[in-house]
Design a protein around this motif. Structure first.
Motif, PDB file in Angstrom:
ATOM      1  N   LYS A 111      72.625  59.311   1.466  1.00  0.00           N
ATOM      2  CA  LYS A 111      73.077  59.269   0.127  1.00  0.00           C
ATOM      3  C   LYS A 111      74.616  59.293  -0.225  1.00  0.00           C
ATOM      4  O   LYS A 111      74.930  58.593  -0.754  1.00  0.00           O
ATOM      5  N   ALA A 112      75.210  60.188   0.448  1.00  0.00           N
ATOM      6  CA  ALA A 112      76.729  60.481   0.332  1.00  0.00           C
ATOM      7  C   ALA A 112      77.233  58.945   1.042  1.00  0.00           C
ATOM      8  O   ALA A 112      78.249  58.558   0.537  1.00  0.00           O
ATOM      9  N   GLU A 113      76.684  58.556   2.270  1.00  0.00           N
ATOM     10  CA  GLU A 113      77.203  57.225   2.571  1.00  0.00           C
ATOM     11  C   GLU A 113      77.027  56.121   1.747  1.00  0.00           C
ATOM     12  O   GLU A 113      78.059  55.137   1.074  1.00  0.00           O
ATOM     13  N   LEU A 114      75.829  55.882   0.829  1.00  0.00           N
ATOM     14  CA  LEU A 114      75.728  54.991   0.105  1.00  0.00           C
ATOM     15  C   LEU A 114      76.445  55.117  -1.384  1.00  0.00           C
ATOM     16  O   LEU A 114      77.084  54.025  -1.855  1.00  0.00           O
ATOM     17  N   HIS A 116      79.342  56.723  -1.268  1.00  0.00           N
ATOM     18  CA  HIS A 116      80.662  56.192  -0.938  1.00  0.00           C
ATOM     19  C   HIS A 116      80.933  54.626  -0.917  1.00  0.00           C
ATOM     20  O   HIS A 116      81.887  54.271  -1.181  1.00  0.00           O
ATOM     21  N   PHE A 117      79.972  54.129  -0.513  1.00  0.00           N
ATOM     22  CA  PHE A 117      79.903  52.433  -0.404  1.00  0.00           C
ATOM     23  C   PHE A 117      80.062  52.039  -1.861  1.00  0.00           C
ATOM     24  O   PHE A 117      80.991  50.950  -2.032  1.00  0.00           O
ATOM     25  N   ALA A 118      79.008  52.614  -2.890  1.00  0.00           N
ATOM     26  CA  ALA A 118      79.081  52.306  -4.080  1.00  0.00           C
ATOM     27  C   ALA A 118      80.482  52.289  -4.838  1.00  0.00           C
ATOM     28  O   ALA A 118      80.958  51.521  -5.590  1.00  0.00           O
ATOM     29  N   LYS A 119      81.171  53.442  -4.461  1.00  0.00           N
ATOM     30  CA  LYS A 119      82.376  53.700  -5.035  1.00  0.00           C
ATOM     31  C   LYS A 119      83.498  52.534  -4.343  1.00  0.00           C
ATOM     32  O   LYS A 119      84.305  52.059  -5.331  1.00  0.00           O
ATOM     33  N   LYS A 120      83.379  52.216  -3.218  1.00  0.00           N
ATOM     34  CA  LYS A 120      84.311  51.358  -2.695  1.00  0.00           C
ATOM     35  C   LYS A 120      83.995  49.993  -3.206  1.00  0.00           C
ATOM     36  O   LYS A 120      85.279  49.366  -3.204  1.00  0.00           O
ATOM     37  N   GLU A 121      83.004  49.500  -3.418  1.00  0.00           N
ATOM     38  CA  GLU A 121      82.493  48.269  -3.676  1.00  0.00           C
ATOM     39  C   GLU A 121      82.340  47.947  -5.148  1.00  0.00           C
ATOM     40  O   GLU A 121      82.107  46.953  -5.739  1.00  0.00           O
ATOM     41  N   ASN A 122      82.750  49.003  -5.946  1.00  0.00           N
ATOM     42  CA  ASN A 122      82.275  49.031  -7.463  1.00  0.00           C
ATOM     43  C   ASN A 122      80.973  48.493  -7.794  1.00  0.00           C
ATOM     44  O   ASN A 122      80.760  47.952  -8.501  1.00  0.00           O
ATOM     45  N   LEU A 123      79.828  49.278  -7.078  1.00  0.00           N
ATOM     46  CA  LEU A 123      78.628  48.918  -7.472  1.00  0.00           C
ATOM     47  C   LEU A 123      78.086  50.254  -8.045  1.00  0.00           C
ATOM     48  O   LEU A 123      78.522  51.170  -7.974  1.00  0.00           O
ATOM     49  N   ASP A 124      76.738  49.840  -8.673  1.00  0.00           N
ATOM     50  CA  ASP A 124      76.195  50.856  -9.454  1.00  0.00           C
ATOM     51  C   ASP A 124      74.855  51.496  -8.745  1.00  0.00           C
ATOM     52  O   ASP A 124      74.140  50.605  -8.438  1.00  0.00           O
ATOM     53  N   PHE A 125      74.950  53.026  -8.243  1.00  0.00           N
ATOM     54  CA  PHE A 125      73.892  53.260  -7.493  1.00  0.00           C
ATOM     55  C   PHE A 125      72.643  53.162  -8.011  1.00  0.00           C
ATOM     56  O   PHE A 125      71.568  52.966  -7.317  1.00  0.00           O
ATOM     57  N   SER A 126      72.278  53.198  -9.316  1.00  0.00           N
ATOM     58  CA  SER A 126      71.227  52.909  -9.965  1.00  0.00           C
ATOM     59  C   SER A 126      70.510  51.525  -9.493  1.00  0.00           C
ATOM     60  O   SER A 126      69.149  51.589  -9.631  1.00  0.00           O
ATOM     61  N   ASP A 127      71.252  50.788  -9.166  1.00  0.00           N
ATOM     62  CA  ASP A 127      70.730  49.377  -8.900  1.00  0.00           C
ATOM     63  C   ASP A 127      70.002  49.427  -7.603  1.00  0.00           C
ATOM     64  O   ASP A 127      69.381  48.428  -7.471  1.00  0.00           O
ATOM     65  N   ILE A 128      70.277  50.216  -6.795  1.00  0.00           N
ATOM     66  CA  ILE A 128      69.722  49.959  -5.462  1.00  0.00           C
ATOM     67  C   ILE A 128      68.496  51.129  -5.144  1.00  0.00           C
ATOM     68  O   ILE A 128      67.842  50.946  -4.089  1.00  0.00           O
ATOM     69  N   GLN A 129      68.314  52.056  -6.000  1.00  0.00           N
ATOM     70  CA  GLN A 129      67.239  53.139  -5.949  1.00  0.00           C
ATOM     71  C   GLN A 129      65.766  52.507  -5.527  1.00  0.00           C
ATOM     72  O   GLN A 129      65.184  52.980  -4.834  1.00  0.00           O
ATOM     73  N   SER A 143      69.544  63.303   4.965  1.00  0.00           N
ATOM     74  CA  SER A 143      69.639  63.216   6.385  1.00  0.00           C
ATOM     75  C   SER A 143      71.016  62.730   6.805  1.00  0.00           C
ATOM     76  O   SER A 143      71.642  61.837   6.024  1.00  0.00           O
ATOM     77  N   GLN A 144      71.546  63.308   7.760  1.00  0.00           N
ATOM     78  CA  GLN A 144      72.756  62.936   8.516  1.00  0.00           C
ATOM     79  C   GLN A 144      72.656  61.515   9.033  1.00  0.00           C
ATOM     80  O   GLN A 144      71.541  61.113   9.661  1.00  0.00           O
TER      81      GLN A 144
END
Length: 488
Positions: A111-114, A116-129, A143-144
């Motif tokens: 989740k933290a990886e996703l 972080h990626f959302a913030k970097k690429e200016n994406l909305d996390f809700s779009d991927i759930q 999970s790690q």
């Protein structure tokens, strides 16, 4: 006339003593979604990386984006392997580390990886759930990264790449490690992206493809050739039947009747239960198929048998006739096992030659080993000859085509003629002919008293010697069968 999306003019790429692409010309027009297939080592990954700007091409590759599209004007390349790092930004991991939970916190959670990626690429996390849920990936959010199986790592790669919706999406071996349902989910998602304006280039010899694929190409002698269908792809040479080396035709000595017996095994990491009440008995000489969706616990179950999991102690587990923890060392266990897995391939020493790769099987290392004896050298040479690897024995393993890498690792697996072979998704990324070559060798080995555990998703890609099947789902045994049923 609109400009092509990709235009390649006279592209040549050469590595030491190896001309990969030779004055290659190619144009990809709007709406053309390609599969690139063909023989192992023909340059498929090289041309993909060239288009993605990951290889210097001296301005011979031009990508033109459509300003009228709302999609990002970029090329996204998803590699065959997921290159994750620890919290300090390096990749200094070792093979057994994923099972040592107290060391797992060296990497981000999924989740933290996703996030972080959302913030970097200016994406909305809700779009991927919903996509995460469709992929059966929601249960691993805490999970790690280092704890994930190869199939789960592939899902993370795909979620990140497809989430971006780039104008040009290139995926190298998109189906590696994915279970049947995940492949269907991926193809449906790719088709939806094409409807939204994404253009695809997939590198694969897999035949279960998105409906949006409408162009086919392969590489021959460093040049691109457009063909009508996958049936026209160039294929690797058929395997020439050879007799197994004499040392592999000797039935391994055993003073036990049972290779492994697990009774009511529970494995948990904190609140997360990985295996729940698992019981399994493997007798000497049996040939087993281990199946289950990504994240079902297969890798953890195998780690108990091959001695890599620290929680093996304190459980009702016997290996090779001895209760685990009764005085045998991990090396006593490993001496009786030959194993190949995506994780071993991933962590293998990048500086190892093919010769050293095979030699390391005597000592169950994935890099350094002590000097080998005369008889061991003889066996190495016999396997190099058997697998047609003699001409590349001094080359680094990771520089070879994937098919030859897998054969070298199979040679490493069988070099000491162990009584138990554990082959965990050994044919990931191989085409049908390469898979048949590999499995034909497994069938030959099976005639000489070997016990086998084989992990694979598709019955059409399995050795014919399989006799029994065990199926895991969410850490529990869902089926144990004596007759293999078609899984498709």
């Amino acid at each position: 006339m609109t400009e092509p999306v990709v235009h390649i003019d006279n592209l040549t790429i050469q590595y030491p003593n190896n001309l990969v692409l030779n004055s290659l010309d190619w144009s990809i027009q709007q709406g053309e979604n390609y599969i690139i297939g063909g023989t192992s080592g023909s340059g498929k990954t090289t041309i993909a990386k060239a288009i993605a700007g990951l290889i210097f091409t001296d301005n011979t590759v031009k990508v033109t984006f459509d300003d009228s599209k709302s999609l990002p004007a970029k090329v996204t390349y998803i590699s065959n392997w997921y290159q994750f790092t620890n919290l300090e930004g390096d990749r200094n991991f070792y093979y057994q580390q994923r099972y040592n939970h107290h060391q797992g916190h060296d990497t981000l959670t999924v989740k933290a990886e996703l996030e972080h990626f959302a913030k970097k690429e200016n994406l909305d996390f809700s779009d991927i759930q919903q996509r995460v849920q469709d992929f059966g990936f929601e249960d691993v959010q805490s999970s790690q990264l280092i704890e994930l199986s190869s199939g789960e790592h592939k899902k993370l790669q795909l979620v990140r790449g497809l989430w971006e919706k780039p104008q040009l999406l290139i995926i190298d071996e998109p189906y590696t490690g994915l279970d049947k349902n995940s492949r269907v989910v991926l193809n449906n998602w790719l088709d939806e992206l094409v409807q939204e304006g994404v253009q695809l280039i997939l590198i694969t010899n897999d035949t279960l493809l998105p409906q949006s694929i409408n162009r086919y190409a392969h590489l021959v002698d460093g040049k691109i050739e457009i063909v009508d269908s996958q049936a026209d792809f160039a294929k690797d040479k058929k395997r020439q039947q050879k007799e197994l080396p004499a040392f592999l035709r000797a039935i391994p000595e055993t003073n036990f009747d049972t290779v492994a017996e697990l009774n009511n095994i529970f494995i948990r990491y904190g609140d997360k239960v990985v295996l729940k009440d698992v019981s399994w008995k493997i007798n000497v000489g049996e040939k087993w198929l281990l199946q289950g969706p990504n994240g079902s616990g297969k890798s953890t179950l195998l780690s108990l048998i091959n001695g890599d999991h620290p929680q093996a102690y304190g459980h009702n587990l016997s290996l090779f006739g001895n209760k685990r923890g009764s005085g045998e060392s991990i090396w006593d266990i490993k001496q009786k096992i030959g194993i190949i897995s995506p994780e071993i391939h991933w962590y293998f020493d990048q500086n190892a030659t093919v010769w050293h790769t095979i030699a390391s099987g005597f000592y169950d290392s994935i890099g350094w080993f002590i000097d080998v004896k005369f008889q061991e050298k003889t066996q190495i040479e016999e396997l190099l000859e058997f697998f047609d690897l003699m001409d590349v024995k001094n080359k680094n393993l990771h520089t070879l085509p994937l098919g030859k890498q897998r054969l070298a690792l199979l040679a490493r697996t069988i070099i000491k003629n162990p009584p138990l072979l554990v082959l965990d998704e050994p044919c990931q990324g191989l085409d049908n002919d390469q898979t048949k070559y590999f499995n034909d060798v497994v069938d030959e080995l099976a005639h000489y008293g070997k016990t086998l555990i084989y992990v694979g998703h598709y019955v059409s890609q399995l050795p014919s010697c399989i006799e029994h099947k065990i199926v895991l789902e969410k850490g529990e045994v869902k089926a144990i069968e004596n007759i293999l049923e078609t899984v498709a």
